[in-house]
Each structure stands twice: as C-alpha cells, then as structure tokens.
Scaffold this motif. Structure first.
Motif, PDB file in Angstrom:
ATOM      1  N   LEU A   1       0.872  -1.203   0.051  1.00  0.00           N
ATOM      2  CA  LEU A   1       0.051  -0.212   0.166  1.00  0.00           C
ATOM      3  C   LEU A   1       0.949   1.267  -0.024  1.00  0.00           C
ATOM      4  CD1 LEU A   1      -2.782   1.438  -0.005  1.00  0.00           C
ATOM      5  CD2 LEU A   1      -2.752   1.172   2.674  1.00  0.00           C
ATOM      6  N   GLN A   2       1.690   1.269   1.047  1.00  0.00           N
ATOM      7  CA  GLN A   2       2.744   2.277   0.980  1.00  0.00           C
ATOM      8  C   GLN A   2       3.530   2.502  -0.358  1.00  0.00           C
ATOM      9  OE1 GLN A   2       5.784   2.131   3.994  1.00  0.00           O
ATOM     10  NE2 GLN A   2       6.811   3.528   3.125  1.00  0.00           N
ATOM     11  N   SER A   3       3.950   1.297  -1.029  1.00  0.00           N
ATOM     12  CA  SER A   3       4.750   1.317  -2.368  1.00  0.00           C
ATOM     13  C   SER A   3       3.942   1.800  -3.384  1.00  0.00           C
ATOM     14  CB  SER A   3       5.188  -0.214  -2.517  1.00  0.00           C
ATOM     15  OG  SER A   3       6.011  -0.440  -1.506  1.00  0.00           O
TER      16      SER A   3
ATOM     17  N   ILE B   1       1.333   9.564  -5.438  1.00  0.00           N
ATOM     18  CA  ILE B   1       1.317  11.059  -4.843  1.00  0.00           C
ATOM     19  C   ILE B   1       2.527  11.705  -5.654  1.00  0.00           C
ATOM     20  CG2 ILE B   1       1.579  12.298  -2.862  1.00  0.00           C
ATOM     21  CD1 ILE B   1      -0.032  10.256  -1.431  1.00  0.00           C
ATOM     22  N   SER B   2       3.514  10.954  -5.635  1.00  0.00           N
ATOM     23  CA  SER B   2       4.884  11.703  -6.004  1.00  0.00           C
ATOM     24  C   SER B   2       4.755  12.053  -7.386  1.00  0.00           C
ATOM     25  CB  SER B   2       6.146  10.727  -5.897  1.00  0.00           C
ATOM     26  OG  SER B   2       6.281  10.631  -4.486  1.00  0.00           O
ATOM     27  N   THR B   3       4.105  11.255  -8.248  1.00  0.00           N
ATOM     28  CA  THR B   3       3.882  11.461  -9.472  1.00  0.00           C
ATOM     29  C   THR B   3       2.967  12.768  -9.847  1.00  0.00           C
ATOM     30  OG1 THR B   3       4.274   9.262 -10.322  1.00  0.00           O
ATOM     31  CG2 THR B   3       3.471  10.546 -11.864  1.00  0.00           C
TER      32      THR B   3
ATOM     33  N   TYR C   1       4.553  16.057  -9.002  1.00  0.00           N
ATOM     34  CA  TYR C   1       5.402  16.719 -10.043  1.00  0.00           C
ATOM     35  C   TYR C   1       4.726  17.286 -11.037  1.00  0.00           C
ATOM     36  CZ  TYR C   1       9.671  14.505  -8.105  1.00  0.00           C
ATOM     37  OH  TYR C   1      11.079  14.259  -7.690  1.00  0.00           O
ATOM     38  N   PHE C   2       3.691  16.603 -11.379  1.00  0.00           N
ATOM     39  CA  PHE C   2       2.831  17.478 -12.391  1.00  0.00           C
ATOM     40  C   PHE C   2       2.279  18.550 -12.246  1.00  0.00           C
ATOM     41  CE2 PHE C   2       3.085  13.101 -14.574  1.00  0.00           C
ATOM     42  CZ  PHE C   2       3.259  13.550 -15.856  1.00  0.00           C
ATOM     43  N   VAL C   3       1.855  18.662 -10.937  1.00  0.00           N
ATOM     44  CA  VAL C   3       0.864  19.841 -10.497  1.00  0.00           C
ATOM     45  C   VAL C   3       2.087  21.034 -10.209  1.00  0.00           C
ATOM     46  CG1 VAL C   3      -0.144  20.781  -8.436  1.00  0.00           C
ATOM     47  CG2 VAL C   3      -0.762  18.601  -9.074  1.00  0.00           C
ATOM     48  N   VAL C   4       3.307  20.615  -9.692  1.00  0.00           N
ATOM     49  CA  VAL C   4       4.165  21.672  -9.623  1.00  0.00           C
ATOM     50  C   VAL C   4       4.911  22.223 -10.728  1.00  0.00           C
ATOM     51  CG1 VAL C   4       6.436  22.230  -8.350  1.00  0.00           C
ATOM     52  CG2 VAL C   4       4.506  20.727  -6.945  1.00  0.00           C
TER      53      VAL C   4
ATOM     54  N   ALA D   1       0.652   4.675 -15.527  1.00  0.00           N
ATOM     55  CA  ALA D   1      -0.636   5.055 -15.650  1.00  0.00           C
ATOM     56  C   ALA D   1      -1.023   6.255 -15.071  1.00  0.00           C
ATOM     57  CB  ALA D   1      -1.276   3.786 -14.881  1.00  0.00           C
ATOM     58  N   THR D   2      -0.482   6.542 -13.889  1.00  0.00           N
ATOM     59  CA  THR D   2      -0.883   7.751 -13.285  1.00  0.00           C
ATOM     60  C   THR D   2      -0.719   9.069 -14.129  1.00  0.00           C
ATOM     61  OG1 THR D   2      -0.206   6.954 -11.111  1.00  0.00           O
ATOM     62  CG2 THR D   2      -0.564   9.137 -11.041  1.00  0.00           C
ATOM     63  N   ALA D   3       0.590   9.007 -14.671  1.00  0.00           N
ATOM     64  CA  ALA D   3       0.860  10.063 -15.810  1.00  0.00           C
ATOM     65  C   ALA D   3      -0.203  10.247 -16.894  1.00  0.00           C
ATOM     66  CB  ALA D   3       2.255   9.988 -16.338  1.00  0.00           C
ATOM     67  N   SER D   4      -0.717   9.230 -17.207  1.00  0.00           N
ATOM     68  CA  SER D   4      -1.716   9.243 -18.272  1.00  0.00           C
ATOM     69  C   SER D   4      -2.849   9.770 -17.947  1.00  0.00           C
ATOM     70  CB  SER D   4      -1.961   7.904 -18.777  1.00  0.00           C
ATOM     71  OG  SER D   4      -2.774   6.966 -17.910  1.00  0.00           O
ATOM     72  N   LEU D   5      -3.363  10.051 -16.700  1.00  0.00           N
ATOM     73  CA  LEU D   5      -4.372  10.888 -16.129  1.00  0.00           C
ATOM     74  C   LEU D   5      -4.139  12.281 -16.411  1.00  0.00           C
ATOM     75  CD1 LEU D   5      -4.919   8.893 -13.025  1.00  0.00           C
ATOM     76  CD2 LEU D   5      -6.059   8.642 -15.152  1.00  0.00           C
ATOM     77  N   PHE D   6      -2.892  12.837 -16.485  1.00  0.00           N
ATOM     78  CA  PHE D   6      -2.452  14.297 -16.562  1.00  0.00           C
ATOM     79  C   PHE D   6      -2.377  14.611 -17.788  1.00  0.00           C
ATOM     80  CE2 PHE D   6      -1.601  13.231 -12.123  1.00  0.00           C
ATOM     81  CZ  PHE D   6      -2.154  14.077 -11.400  1.00  0.00           C
ATOM     82  N   VAL D   7      -1.784  13.997 -18.752  1.00  0.00           N
ATOM     83  CA  VAL D   7      -1.429  14.145 -20.131  1.00  0.00           C
ATOM     84  C   VAL D   7      -1.629  12.960 -20.977  1.00  0.00           C
ATOM     85  CG1 VAL D   7       0.352  15.783 -19.249  1.00  0.00           C
ATOM     86  CG2 VAL D   7       0.992  13.489 -19.715  1.00  0.00           C
ATOM     87  N   PRO D   8      -2.011  13.363 -22.364  1.00  0.00           N
ATOM     88  CA  PRO D   8      -1.990  12.381 -23.542  1.00  0.00           C
ATOM     89  C   PRO D   8      -0.602  11.671 -23.674  1.00  0.00           C
ATOM     90  CG  PRO D   8      -2.645  14.533 -24.267  1.00  0.00           C
ATOM     91  CD  PRO D   8      -2.413  14.893 -22.801  1.00  0.00           C
ATOM     92  N   LEU D   9      -0.651  10.335 -23.609  1.00  0.00           N
ATOM     93  CA  LEU D   9       0.456   9.828 -23.848  1.00  0.00           C
ATOM     94  C   LEU D   9       0.355   8.983 -25.072  1.00  0.00           C
ATOM     95  CD1 LEU D   9       1.707   8.525 -20.282  1.00  0.00           C
ATOM     96  CD2 LEU D   9       2.657  10.617 -21.662  1.00  0.00           C
ATOM     97  N   GLU D  10       1.634   8.995 -26.016  1.00  0.00           N
ATOM     98  CA  GLU D  10       1.591   8.081 -27.035  1.00  0.00           C
ATOM     99  C   GLU D  10       3.128   7.268 -26.964  1.00  0.00           C
ATOM    100  OE1 GLU D  10       1.147   9.939 -30.661  1.00  0.00           O
ATOM    101  OE2 GLU D  10      -1.002  10.622 -30.138  1.00  0.00           O
TER     102      GLU D  10
END
Length: 253
Positions: A22-24, A30-32, A35-38, A123-132
């Motif tokens: 769970l921690q892992s 959260i970290s990813t 990074y995208f927010v900041v 998978a987390t990054a794909s929620l913020f930006v479109p990835l190809e």
C-alpha cells in the motif's frame, strides 16, 4: 540451476514487498501527481513544447526513470542488507544454493517491484497528459533492463553498507541528483554548449534519453549510446557481484 531455490527466494522477497505494498503504491502515485502539479503550474505554462512534445508529456519518461532507479536500488539494497544485519545470510550461504541463484532471487524480486511501480507511475501520468508510446516493446525492454541493472547495484550497496544510513547514501547523494541533472525535466539542447558537453558525462542522461526515445522517437543521444551505457552498467554490476561472492567481501565473518 536450482529453480526451486530461485523461486523460494524470489517469492520470499515478494512477500516482504507485499507487506508494504500500500505504501509502495500510494507513494509513487502521490509523487507523480505532485510533480505534474508543481512543474505543470511553474514550468508548463512557460514552456509549451520541447522537441515537438508537450512539456507535460516530455517529462513523463524522466519521472518514471527517476522512480525506477531509486526504487530498484532501495528495494534490492534493503533486501540483502536485512539478512546480513540479522545474521540469516550465513544460513543462506551454507545452504545448497549457488551464488547465482541467490542473486537471481533477490535481484529478480527487486526488479519486479520496480517495474510494477514504473507502470503504476505511467498509468498515473496518463491521467494528467495524453501519452503515445511510439515503441512499446522498446519501452518495456528499457524498463526491465534498467530495473535489473540498478537492482544489481542495490544488491551491491546492501552488501557494502554497514548501517541503515549508508543504504540511503548512494540513492540520495548520487542517483537522485544525477537523475535530476540528467535531462529529466529538460532537453540537453536547452543548455548552453559548455553545459551540454559537461552533462554528457552524466551516465543517467543516456538512460533517460533512451527511455524517452521509446515514447516519442526523440532523444538527446543515440539509441546505440543509450543501450551501450546500460550494457556497461550491467557488466560492471555482474562483475562486482561475482567478485563479492568469490572473495567473500562482507559475507564471511
């Protein structure tokens, strides 16, 4: 090859990992996200594209590589350090298990966790930006090979370390700074010529560049150079592990 011994060590290490799963999982998500927010708010509004790729998408391979390197080293180093710390390593060394089987079990489990976290970060990054992903097989190849290579490095650190503080020394003071300075958040062409030349001495540049190429077909260095650098790391890691077991460095009382 005693596959039963390898499987036992591998599953035992994975079982230890599952206890903190769970921690892992929460930590990379959260970290990813942070990074995208900041970086999205601070830099993304000022830099729309880098080499024809939106800035948010451009930093994804670097963020995944950052997580992959740190998690591979941390998991593998603690995995072998704890048996040394508790004295259980001597029972393992006296068992009918070869050195290669010990390494495959511990390194394989650490690499598996690192790859899983890398995919979660993707998978987390794909929620913020479109990835190809232009070259998905190459992406998986870089992901697995880098995880295995740096899990070997973590295994070596776990044998070398005298205490828990030293386990954090290399990841915090060497790997993380080199990754931040290795093109994670920028392209080398954005730097002055002098610093471009200096940055090429950073080996992490080649890892990030090759991984980014698998996404977008662009990189700061050639694909051959990236593969060559990973190969060099792998050969050095295998050589050092072989020397450690042959000499008994920090394994024999």
């Amino acid at each position: 090859m005693n596959l039963k011994a390898v499987r036992t060590l591998y599953l035992a290490e994975l079982a230890r990992t599952k206890r903190t799963m769970l921690q892992s999982i929460v930590s990379p998500v959260i970290s990813t996200s942070l990074y995208f927010v900041v970086f999205g708010a601070a830099i993304g509004t000022r830099i729309s594209e880098v080499a024809g790729v939106s800035y948010g998408a451009f930093i994804v391979p670097g963020l995944i590589m950052l997580m992959l390197l740190t998690q591979s080293v941390a998991t593998a180093s603690f995995g072998i350090f704890f048996p040394r710390f508790s004295g259980a390593i001597y029972e393992l060394l006296s068992a009918p298990v070869s050195y290669a089987e010990i390494v495959i079990g511990y390194v394989g489990a650490a690499a598996t966790k690192a790859v899983a976290l890398g995919l979660i970060a993707l998978a987390t990054a794909s929620l913020f930006v479109p990835l190809e992903i232009a070259h998905p097989l190459w992406m998986l190849f870089f992901l697995v090979l880098t995880a295995v290579t740096f899990s070997l490095l973590g295994f070596i650190i776990g044998i070398w370390a005298d205490g828990f503080e030293q386990l954090q020394l290399v990841p915090l003071l060497i790997i993380t700074p080199l990754t931040f300075l290795g093109g994670t958040f920028y392209a080398l062409e954005m730097l002055p010529p002098f610093w471009q030349a200096v940055t090429l001495f950073n080996p992490v540049v080649y890892l990030v560049s090759g991984f980014r190429w698998s996404f977008y077909g662009i990189g700061d260095v050639s694909l051959a150079a990236s593969l060559g650098m990973i190969g060099v790391f792998l050969v050095i890691g295998i050589g050092l592990v072989g020397w450690i077991f042959k000499s008994g460095y920090r394994l024999k009382p």
